[in-house]
Motif scaffolding. Structure first.
Motif, PDB file in Angstrom:
ATOM      1  N   ILE A 135       0.832  -1.209   0.000  1.00  0.00           N
ATOM      2  CA  ILE A 135       0.000   0.000   0.000  1.00  0.00           C
ATOM      3  C   ILE A 135       0.863   1.254   0.000  1.00  0.00           C
ATOM      4  N   LYS A 136       1.942   1.257   0.792  1.00  0.00           N
ATOM      5  CA  LYS A 136       2.780   2.445   0.953  1.00  0.00           C
ATOM      6  C   LYS A 136       3.835   2.601  -0.142  1.00  0.00           C
ATOM      7  N   VAL A 137       3.962   1.612  -1.025  1.00  0.00           N
ATOM      8  CA  VAL A 137       4.981   1.724  -2.073  1.00  0.00           C
ATOM      9  C   VAL A 137       4.706   2.922  -2.982  1.00  0.00           C
ATOM     10  N   GLN A 138       3.436   3.348  -3.062  1.00  0.00           N
ATOM     11  CA  GLN A 138       3.101   4.524  -3.874  1.00  0.00           C
ATOM     12  C   GLN A 138       3.710   5.796  -3.283  1.00  0.00           C
ATOM     13  N   ASP A 139       3.906   5.817  -1.967  1.00  0.00           N
ATOM     14  CA  ASP A 139       4.455   7.002  -1.307  1.00  0.00           C
ATOM     15  C   ASP A 139       5.977   6.993  -1.263  1.00  0.00           C
ATOM     16  N   PHE A 140       6.575   5.821  -1.077  1.00  0.00           N
ATOM     17  CA  PHE A 140       8.019   5.745  -0.843  1.00  0.00           C
ATOM     18  C   PHE A 140       8.813   5.222  -2.034  1.00  0.00           C
ATOM     19  N   GLY A 141       8.170   4.437  -2.911  1.00  0.00           N
ATOM     20  CA  GLY A 141       8.898   3.841  -4.025  1.00  0.00           C
ATOM     21  C   GLY A 141       9.435   2.464  -3.673  1.00  0.00           C
ATOM     22  N   TRP A 142       9.632   1.646  -4.702  1.00  0.00           N
ATOM     23  CA  TRP A 142      10.033   0.255  -4.489  1.00  0.00           C
ATOM     24  C   TRP A 142      11.425   0.132  -3.867  1.00  0.00           C
ATOM     25  N   ASN A 143      12.306   1.067  -4.132  1.00  0.00           N
ATOM     26  CA  ASN A 143      13.695   0.946  -3.670  1.00  0.00           C
ATOM     27  C   ASN A 143      13.955   1.595  -2.313  1.00  0.00           C
ATOM     28  N   SER A 144      12.938   2.137  -1.680  1.00  0.00           N
ATOM     29  CA  SER A 144      13.162   2.844  -0.422  1.00  0.00           C
ATOM     30  C   SER A 144      13.446   1.856   0.711  1.00  0.00           C
ATOM     31  N   ARG A 145      14.178   2.311   1.708  1.00  0.00           N
ATOM     32  CA  ARG A 145      14.509   1.467   2.844  1.00  0.00           C
ATOM     33  C   ARG A 145      13.261   1.067   3.628  1.00  0.00           C
ATOM     34  N   VAL A 146      12.295   1.975   3.695  1.00  0.00           N
ATOM     35  CA  VAL A 146      11.064   1.688   4.440  1.00  0.00           C
ATOM     36  C   VAL A 146      10.347   0.476   3.842  1.00  0.00           C
ATOM     37  N   ILE A 147      10.170   0.491   2.517  1.00  0.00           N
ATOM     38  CA  ILE A 147       9.454  -0.609   1.848  1.00  0.00           C
ATOM     39  C   ILE A 147      10.243  -1.902   1.954  1.00  0.00           C
ATOM     40  N   LEU A 148      11.546  -1.837   1.741  1.00  0.00           N
ATOM     41  CA  LEU A 148      12.376  -3.044   1.822  1.00  0.00           C
ATOM     42  C   LEU A 148      12.353  -3.625   3.236  1.00  0.00           C
ATOM     43  N   LEU A 149      12.341  -2.752   4.255  1.00  0.00           N
ATOM     44  CA  LEU A 149      12.283  -3.216   5.636  1.00  0.00           C
ATOM     45  C   LEU A 149      10.936  -3.890   5.927  1.00  0.00           C
ATOM     46  N   LEU A 150       9.859  -3.262   5.465  1.00  0.00           N
ATOM     47  CA  LEU A 150       8.527  -3.843   5.681  1.00  0.00           C
ATOM     48  C   LEU A 150       8.408  -5.216   5.007  1.00  0.00           C
ATOM     49  N   LEU A 151       8.890  -5.316   3.770  1.00  0.00           N
ATOM     50  CA  LEU A 151       8.827  -6.596   3.055  1.00  0.00           C
ATOM     51  C   LEU A 151       9.690  -7.643   3.753  1.00  0.00           C
ATOM     52  N   ALA A 152      10.853  -7.231   4.238  1.00  0.00           N
ATOM     53  CA  ALA A 152      11.726  -8.169   4.950  1.00  0.00           C
ATOM     54  C   ALA A 152      11.048  -8.691   6.216  1.00  0.00           C
ATOM     55  N   LEU A 153      10.394  -7.793   6.960  1.00  0.00           N
ATOM     56  CA  LEU A 153       9.670  -8.209   8.158  1.00  0.00           C
ATOM     57  C   LEU A 153       8.540  -9.172   7.804  1.00  0.00           C
TER      58      LEU A 153
END
Length: 563
Positions: free
Chosen positions: A216-234
């Motif tokens: 849902i938040k990938v639209q705000d941060f982008g696929w390469n952002s640390r936030v998205i990568l951290l969420l996916l890793a969790l």
């Protein structure tokens, strides 16, 4: 009262419950602009009216399935419908955006409780020889509920107001509760035990939350952002923990024997594709109709209802027949038609005839009906009867997850295509102004600024703007700029002002047409991408069922594995 009448009332209660829950995944979308005007807030904040429901729905659906199997499906269904009815009433009365979002999250939890319980309630209400027909009807209604949301939302918002999108659920919920209490018998999975799988519950809840929230938040941060990568890793870590807990637990919520049934895996993967396809086409088409073709939200919603029309027709045919002849060919053909319809939507232009749009959407609906009803039927027909509840939960969770994945991907693609195409078209228009031999030099910066604002959507959406308004603004700014010229330059401009404004108008018109064409091209490329994303569903659908003569063997194998 005859058994036939009791079954009719029972099925009516079930249908009312899950129709509301599925309808509310899409009915709200068309009313979001009206809610923005009512509450204020940013687009990102308003989107959580939709995202909050979908997030809670995806996170809790498997847990709800397990709890229903353990503690009683009728009891859990009643709790879900009651919670959904109460939150619908309160949502219509919500005093603020924050309160409405909270209630939508609770609605999503209620929906997650309702939907997976409906199939096992249905199969325990009707004799086994009727299961294929009844589940086919169930699949048809679920397809209609998902596809008709935009149209019903548009009509209700236009004729009443957005609050009635929630209020209409109240009488339906009350009726469902009464009929359920009177006519549905309690049922459960006797092999499921009574102890709650705490590890499995935490694992799947955490995994679905972090993965869904990241998408849902990938639209705000982008696929390469640390936030998205951290969420996916969790999310992946929780998924690994869930898998481990299911292997080691004494009474796991997810029987691993289900994952050894190839047809069940094929059905679940197909539902991911179907969920993504329905959401992508609904989202893209609604934006295209309102932004590119200039339709109102109401008209766009009614046009989108053609998906539901096509789905009704094909579901009525494919649902019952798939139980007799097998689901895999119907489903594979349906996904192929859906992909073809999505590709054909890429050929639409801003001035396309309404009939061109309707034909494509009806085709999309035909494909949806050919796929959803047979696949849902196959998913529960090829598993042991006592595992129907958890199987239904997994397939519905797959569809919900597919919807979120689809939106995350397709919004990213559309944004990238729009930015690239508008940037190219804007540069081309600016270059044309710079090279123009008619305009006086002082006018060119004014015109270039107007073209830049068009490309950034300041006067319209995606390049489609009010040309008269922009030209009037250009004329006003040109006159202000002329006032700063020397007397001789002012005299020269006054003598040639008619020709200057005519040239500026032509260049501005060409720029607007170029930007609109670029935006249409962006949608076209995105529709093509959406169609390509559907193609793996053909293979998954072919694996979702076997020929009827082999289905009994598959069921026996699954039961042996479970033992």
């Amino acid at each position: 009262m005859s058994m036939r009448v009791r079954r009719i009332f029972s099925f009516t209660a079930i249908v009312l419950g899950f129709f509301m829950a599925l309808l509310d995944t899409t009915i709200i979308n068309i009313a979001l602009p009206e809610m923005t005007r009512h509450f204020g807030g940013t687009v990102s904040q308003i989107s959580w009216i939709m995202n909050g429901y979908n997030l809670a729905f995806a996170v809790f659906i498997l847990t709800a399935s397990r709890l229903a199997d353990q503690f009683g499906r009728k009891r859990v269904f009643l709790i879900g419908v009651l919670l959904f009815t109460v939150t619908s009433l309160l949502a219509g009365l919500a005093p603020s955006l924050g309160v409405l979002i909270l209630l939508r999250v609770l609605q999503g939890l209620a929906g997650a409780i309702i939907v997976p319980v409906t199939i096992p309630l249905t199969t325990t209400t009707f004799p086994k020889e009727m299961h294929g027909l009844i589940i086919g009807i169930w699949g048809a209604i679920s397809g209609v509920a998902a596809a008709s949301g935009p149209a019903l939302g548009g009509v209700i918002t236009q004729q009443l107001n957005w609050q009635w999108i929630f209020f209409v659920n109240v009488p339906l919920g009350v009726l469902s509760i009464v009929l359920t209490a009177l006519f549905i018998q309690e049922s459960r999975d006797d092999s499921a035990g009574r102890s709650v799988d705490v590890g499995g519950t935490l694992g799947i809840t955490g995994a679905m939350f972090f993965i869904t929230y990241a998408l849902i938040k990938v639209q705000d941060f982008g696929w390469n952002s640390r936030v998205i990568l951290l969420l996916l890793a969790l999310g992946i870590l929780f998924l690994i923990f869930f898998s481990f807990s299911q292997r080691k637990g004494r009474e796991p919520m997810l029987p691993l024997s289900l994952l050894r049934i190839r047809t069940f895996n094929g059905a679940s993967l197909t539902m991911i594709i179907v969920g993504a396809a329905l959401m992508n086409i609904s989202l893209l088409t609604s934006f295209f109709l309102t932004r590119m073709m200039g339709m109102t939200e109401l008209k766009a919603g009614l046009v989108l209802s053609m998906i539901a029309v096509g789905s009704i027709v094909s579901s009525a045919i494919s649902g019952p027949l798939s139980a007799k002849y097998g689901s895999h060919l119907f489903a594979a053909g349906g996904v192929l038609i859906m992909a073809g319809a999505a590709y054909s939507l890429s050929g639409l232009q801003a001035d396309s005839a309404l009939a061109d749009v309707l034909v494509r959407l009806v085709a999309m609906g035909l494909g949806t009906g050919l796929t959803m009803a047979p696949v849902m039927s196959s998913a529960v027909r090829n598993v042991p009867e006592e595992k129907v509840g958890i199987a239904s939960g997994i397939t519905n969770m797959s569809k919900a997850l597919g919807s979120v994945i689809g939106v995350a991907i397709i919004v990213t693609v559309l944004q990238q295509q729009t930015d690239n195409n508008l940037h190219t078209a804007g540069n081309r228009a600016v270059q044309a102004v710079k090279e123009d031999q008619v305009l006086q030099p002082f006018i060119k910066p004014v015109l270039i600024a107007a073209i830049t604002s068009l490309g950034q959507g300041e006067h319209g959406s995606d390049g489609k703007a009010d040309g008269d308004e922009v030209f009037t603004e250009v004329m006003a700014k040109t006159k202000l700029a002329a006032a700063t010229l020397s007397p001789a330059e002012q005299q020269a401009f006054a003598a040639d002002s008619g020709n200057q404004f005519r040239e500026a108008g032509q260049l501005l018109s060409q720029a607007a047409a170029g930007l609109q064409g670029a935006a249409v091209h962006a949608f076209s490329r995105t529709f093509v991408c959406a169609s390509l994303l559907m193609l793996p569903g053909i293979l998954f659908a072919l694996l979702s069922d076997k020929r009827p003569k082999r289905q009994k063997e598959t069921l026996l194998e699954a039961e042996s594995s479970a033992i």
